[in-house]
Design a protein around this motif. Structure first.
Motif, mmCIF file in Angstrom:
data_model
loop_
_atom_site.group_PDB
_atom_site.id
_atom_site.type_symbol
_atom_site.label_atom_id
_atom_site.label_comp_id
_atom_site.label_asym_id
_atom_site.label_seq_id
_atom_site.Cartn_x
_atom_site.Cartn_y
_atom_site.Cartn_z
ATOM 1 N N PRO A 228 -14.323 -22.890 20.692
ATOM 2 C CA PRO A 228 -15.675 -23.437 20.858
ATOM 3 C C PRO A 228 -16.491 -23.444 19.574
ATOM 4 N N SER A 229 -15.909 -22.956 18.489
ATOM 5 C CA SER A 229 -16.561 -23.000 17.175
ATOM 6 C C SER A 229 -17.861 -22.209 17.133
ATOM 7 N N ILE A 230 -17.890 -21.065 17.813
ATOM 8 C CA ILE A 230 -19.071 -20.191 17.749
ATOM 9 C C ILE A 230 -18.897 -19.296 16.526
ATOM 10 N N ILE A 231 -19.030 -19.900 15.394
ATOM 11 C CA ILE A 231 -18.785 -19.239 14.119
ATOM 12 C C ILE A 231 -19.789 -19.799 13.118
ATOM 13 N N PHE A 232 -20.566 -18.909 12.501
ATOM 14 C CA PHE A 232 -21.735 -19.322 11.729
ATOM 15 C C PHE A 232 -21.548 -19.175 10.223
ATOM 16 N N THR A 233 -20.328 -19.020 9.772
ATOM 17 C CA THR A 233 -20.055 -18.833 8.355
ATOM 18 C C THR A 233 -18.820 -19.636 7.993
ATOM 19 N N GLU A 234 -18.594 -19.832 6.722
ATOM 20 C CA GLU A 234 -17.420 -20.574 6.278
ATOM 21 C C GLU A 234 -16.174 -19.712 6.471
ATOM 22 N N ALA A 235 -15.162 -20.299 7.102
ATOM 23 C CA ALA A 235 -13.914 -19.578 7.322
ATOM 24 C C ALA A 235 -12.805 -20.589 7.555
ATOM 25 N N GLU A 236 -11.647 -20.319 7.006
ATOM 26 C CA GLU A 236 -10.500 -21.208 7.164
ATOM 27 C C GLU A 236 -9.628 -20.700 8.313
ATOM 28 N N LEU A 237 -9.246 -21.604 9.211
ATOM 29 C CA LEU A 237 -8.312 -21.259 10.282
ATOM 30 C C LEU A 237 -6.903 -21.530 9.782
ATOM 31 N N VAL A 238 -6.053 -20.506 9.838
ATOM 32 C CA VAL A 238 -4.697 -20.634 9.299
ATOM 33 C C VAL A 238 -3.674 -20.315 10.382
ATOM 34 N N TRP A 239 -2.482 -20.888 10.210
ATOM 35 C CA TRP A 239 -1.356 -20.584 11.095
ATOM 36 C C TRP A 239 -0.059 -20.801 10.322
ATOM 37 N N ASN A 240 0.883 -19.926 10.572
ATOM 38 C CA ASN A 240 2.263 -20.155 10.164
ATOM 39 C C ASN A 240 3.151 -19.494 11.214
ATOM 40 N N GLU A 241 4.455 -19.530 11.028
ATOM 41 C CA GLU A 241 5.358 -19.045 12.071
ATOM 42 C C GLU A 241 5.345 -17.541 12.221
ATOM 43 N N ASN A 242 4.648 -16.827 11.342
ATOM 44 C CA ASN A 242 4.488 -15.384 11.499
ATOM 45 C C ASN A 242 3.158 -15.020 12.162
ATOM 46 N N ILE A 243 2.343 -16.040 12.444
ATOM 47 C CA ILE A 243 1.032 -15.823 13.070
ATOM 48 C C ILE A 243 1.096 -16.256 14.525
ATOM 49 N N ILE A 244 0.499 -15.454 15.388
ATOM 50 C CA ILE A 244 0.290 -15.826 16.785
ATOM 51 C C ILE A 244 -1.212 -16.036 16.954
ATOM 52 N N LEU A 245 -1.580 -17.236 17.338
ATOM 53 C CA LEU A 245 -2.997 -17.584 17.486
ATOM 54 C C LEU A 245 -3.338 -17.658 18.966
ATOM 55 N N SER A 246 -4.333 -16.896 19.379
ATOM 56 C CA SER A 246 -4.786 -16.914 20.770
ATOM 57 C C SER A 246 -6.095 -17.675 20.856
ATOM 58 N N MET A 247 -6.173 -18.580 21.828
ATOM 59 C CA MET A 247 -7.383 -19.362 22.056
ATOM 60 C C MET A 247 -7.706 -19.328 23.546
ATOM 61 N N SER A 248 -8.759 -20.025 23.947
ATOM 62 C CA SER A 248 -9.206 -19.921 25.329
ATOM 63 C C SER A 248 -10.114 -21.090 25.664
ATOM 64 N N LEU A 249 -10.195 -21.410 26.963
ATOM 65 C CA LEU A 249 -11.204 -22.366 27.430
ATOM 66 C C LEU A 249 -12.479 -21.659 27.904
ATOM 67 N N SER A 250 -12.476 -20.329 27.938
ATOM 68 C CA SER A 250 -13.604 -19.603 28.529
ATOM 69 C C SER A 250 -14.913 -19.885 27.815
ATOM 70 N N LYS A 251 -14.939 -19.659 26.499
ATOM 71 C CA LYS A 251 -16.197 -19.781 25.769
ATOM 72 C C LYS A 251 -16.551 -21.234 25.489
ATOM 73 N N LEU A 252 -15.650 -22.141 25.801
ATOM 74 C CA LEU A 252 -15.990 -23.560 25.806
ATOM 75 C C LEU A 252 -16.892 -23.888 26.985
ATOM 76 N N GLY A 253 -16.902 -22.996 27.997
ATOM 77 C CA GLY A 253 -17.737 -23.193 29.177
ATOM 78 C C GLY A 253 -16.974 -23.154 30.481
ATOM 79 N N LEU A 254 -15.692 -22.710 30.424
ATOM 80 C CA LEU A 254 -14.854 -22.698 31.627
ATOM 81 C C LEU A 254 -14.241 -21.315 31.875
ATOM 82 N N PRO A 255 -15.055 -20.251 31.895
ATOM 83 C CA PRO A 255 -14.465 -18.915 32.082
ATOM 84 C C PRO A 255 -13.796 -18.732 33.438
ATOM 85 N N ALA A 256 -14.316 -19.398 34.472
ATOM 86 C CA ALA A 256 -13.764 -19.191 35.813
ATOM 87 C C ALA A 256 -12.400 -19.841 35.997
#
Length: 415
Positions: A228-256
């Protein structure tokens, strides 16, 4: 009646149960409370309108409605949604993902239960491994998901004091120990409970350390980019095959809808989806159905950038201004608000424990979360700082936040 060790372990008192019990009672309107303790996202009218319209489209199409509520998805989740999300992430970041790199779970909490127990606990040959939290405080929901006791080890942060009674935690790499007993490293970014965003430099060092040890770096991105991009500072989102990235629809507005998202190497996704199939057969379908068009079109990033992030950033600044006004004369600090939907308050030398302050506030009808619950892996560390902090959310309506802050200040001044 006798319960197994499993049942006893997961029926004991815990911080996350305290949070959800308080949240459930407050949101159900069973008590006249000022709910500043939970993680429920705000009901942003413009965002809810998108999902309401999408729900109406599903209801107006009998075939689609029947599929959404009447058919199982595969154990990895809706293929249409997985493909749309892989395409979105490739477009935004050039990662080269396919749907084989993505799986859904029944909420992020379930995802972390699975991942932590995949990489920590007992291994073949008798080895025991742990999840390293390189900087505590960390998310309250991590603390009790292990099938065995003591699956976490954690590191105290360094504390940088900033102007205007703010401060920021940093990873103390000089004290960070990663060895054969470390099964994975995990960070939330933005961090729940503090709103901290690890710097790109800190993330790069953690990527280097985890890669050198051949263990995954798990990044909890529930509040981060591209939604949901609730982030107020500059930051790079990174991924490679050694990273596990967890995301969600909850804070987008669909917690239920309880829709967690895991982006990882294909073999990790296969293992995760196999466990999914055993435990739940398949993740739920409503959340992906409501969000798929937004993801497929890329509009989800626009909504996050132009509606969700400004909404929370403005609320955070209003709450911080109120705290400065009401806490004048008190020794306090507020963690720099860089993201997420919480403010982390530190009262150096607080004469009572964070639990006692929580109880005093609860008697006044204000619900917060005591800070000591957010230090998994530092349970035996006598660090006084653990008892000097509380977490409050600013996502509730402004009247609730204003009255809650006023009472917090009154109680702290009365100590």
């Amino acid at each position: 009646m006798n319960f197994s060790k499993f049942a006893q372990r997961f029926s004991e008192h815990s911080g996350i149960i305290l949070l959800m019990d308080d949240l459930g009672e407050a949101m159900a309107g069973e008590q006249n409370v000022l709910m500043l303790g939970g993680g429920n996202p705000a009901h942003i009218p413009e965002v809810q309108a998108f999902f309401r319209d999408r729900m109406q489209q599903i209801l107006d199409r009998p075939g689609e409605f029947a599929r959404v509520v009447g058919d199982y998805d595969p154990p990895r989740g809706s293929m249409k949604f997985l493909e749309a999300l892989a395409d979105l992430l490739n477009h935004e970041y050039g990662w080269g993902l396919t749907a084989e790199n993505v799986a859904l779970t029944t909420g992020s909490q379930a995802a972390f239960f699975l991942m932590f127990n995949m990489f920590a606990g007992e291994f073949a040959g008798g080895a025991t491994r742990k999840i390293l939290l390189p900087m505590a405080p960390e998310y309250i929901g991590y603390a009790d998901v292990g099938l065995a006791d003591g699956i976490f080890t954690a590191n105290r942060p360094t504390i940088e004091k900033l102007p205007d009674r703010t401060f920021k935690y940093h990873v103390d790499f000089d004290r960070l120990t990663v060895d054969e007993s470390t099964g994975a490293i995990c960070v939330s970014r933005p961090t729940n409970p503090t709103g901290n965003v690890l710097t790109d430099g800190e993330v790069s060092r953690l990527i280097e350390i985890s890669g050198a040890r051949g263990i995954p770096l798990i990044i909890d991105n529930a509040y981060g980019m591209p939604f949901p991009s609730i982030i107020f500072t500059e930051a790079e989102l990174v991924w490679n095959e050694n990273i596990i990235l967890s995301m969600s629809l909850s804070k987008l507005g669909l917690p239920a809808t309880r829709t967690g998202i895991v982006v990882a190497r294909a073999d990790i996704i296969t293992a995760l989806s196999n466990i999914n199939g055993i435990l739940t057969l398949a993740p739920e379908s409503v959340g992906p159905a409501l969000a798929c068009d937004l993801v497929q079109s890329g509009k989800v990033t626009e909504i996050s950038r132009t509606l969700i992030r400004p909404y929370y950033e403005e609320k955070a600044q209003r709450a911080i201004a109120l705290l400065h006004e009401e806490l004048a004369g008190v020794d306090y600090y507020i963690h720099k608000a860089e993201g997420a939907i919480f403010l982390w308050l530190w009262f150096p030398g607080l004469p009572v424990t964070s639990q006692e302050l929580y109880q005093r506030l609860k008697q006044r009808g204000v619900l917060v979360i005591p800070g000591h619950y957010f230090f998994p892996g530092l349970d035996d560390d006598p660090w006084p700082h653990k008892q000097e902090c509380i977490r409050m959310t600013y996502s509730m309506n402004d009247d609730v936040v204003r009255e809650g802050i006023k009472i917090i200040a009154e109680e702290v001044k009365a100590l």
